[in-house]
Motif scaffolding. Sequence first.
Motif, short mmCIF file in Angstrom:
data_model
loop_
_atom_site.label_atom_id
_atom_site.label_comp_id
_atom_site.label_asym_id
_atom_site.label_seq_id
_atom_site.Cartn_x
_atom_site.Cartn_y
_atom_site.Cartn_z
N SER A 9 0.84 -1.19 0.00
CA SER A 9 0.00 0.00 0.00
C SER A 9 0.88 1.26 0.00
CB SER A 9 -0.88 0.00 1.25
OG SER A 9 -1.35 1.30 1.53
N ARG A 11 0.37 4.12 1.33
CA ARG A 11 0.42 4.75 2.65
C ARG A 11 1.28 3.94 3.63
NH1 ARG A 11 -4.21 6.66 0.41
NH2 ARG A 11 -4.60 8.88 0.73
N ASP A 53 -5.43 14.11 5.52
CA ASP A 53 -5.62 12.90 4.72
C ASP A 53 -6.65 11.98 5.38
OD1 ASP A 53 -5.13 11.02 2.62
OD2 ASP A 53 -3.76 9.93 3.91
N PHE A 54 -6.53 11.81 6.70
CA PHE A 54 -7.49 10.95 7.40
C PHE A 54 -8.86 11.61 7.44
CE2 PHE A 54 -9.84 9.32 10.98
CZ PHE A 54 -9.72 7.96 10.79
N ARG A 57 -10.11 12.07 3.40
CA ARG A 57 -10.05 11.00 2.41
C ARG A 57 -10.14 9.62 3.03
NH1 ARG A 57 -6.97 15.04 0.50
NH2 ARG A 57 -5.02 14.44 1.45
N MET A 58 -9.21 9.30 3.91
CA MET A 58 -9.12 7.93 4.41
C MET A 58 -10.19 7.61 5.46
SD MET A 58 -6.93 6.79 2.45
CE MET A 58 -6.89 5.15 3.09
N GLY A 63 -10.37 3.97 5.86
CA GLY A 63 -8.95 3.63 5.73
C GLY A 63 -8.10 4.33 6.77
N CYS A 65 -4.55 6.59 7.45
CA CYS A 65 -3.48 7.42 6.89
C CYS A 65 -2.13 6.82 7.26
CB CYS A 65 -3.58 8.84 7.44
SG CYS A 65 -3.35 8.92 9.24
N ARG A 69 -0.90 4.16 10.28
CA ARG A 69 -0.20 2.93 9.89
C ARG A 69 1.17 2.86 10.55
NH1 ARG A 69 -2.42 0.95 4.37
NH2 ARG A 69 -4.32 2.15 4.27
#
Length: 102
Positions: A9, A11, A53-54, A57-58, A63, A65, A69
Amino acid sequence: MSTTHDMTSPRTRRARFRSLRAEQIAPGMFEVERRGGDTHVVDRREGACDCEDFEYRMGPAGGACYHLRFVRLVEDGVLCPGCGYERCRPSCPERSTTEEDH
């Protein structure tokens, strides 16, 4: 806590190869700092981060970010929280005083 990480991935690759550092600031809460860059707070209990981003989008898509992770990789012992590498560098603040890497 051991989980499977999708190492392909984009990310997850960012989490592994960007110069990051994590510090636990409260139970389940981490401050993730990018060297020379931004600092974000990751709430591991909620599986959330305060980065854009989180947030945009994520998170809404379910998902994680790369900050989240990174914390997961640290918790699972894949990466060092001090230097962000699989094997600590000599300059790592978390490096033990013995010859053993962690």
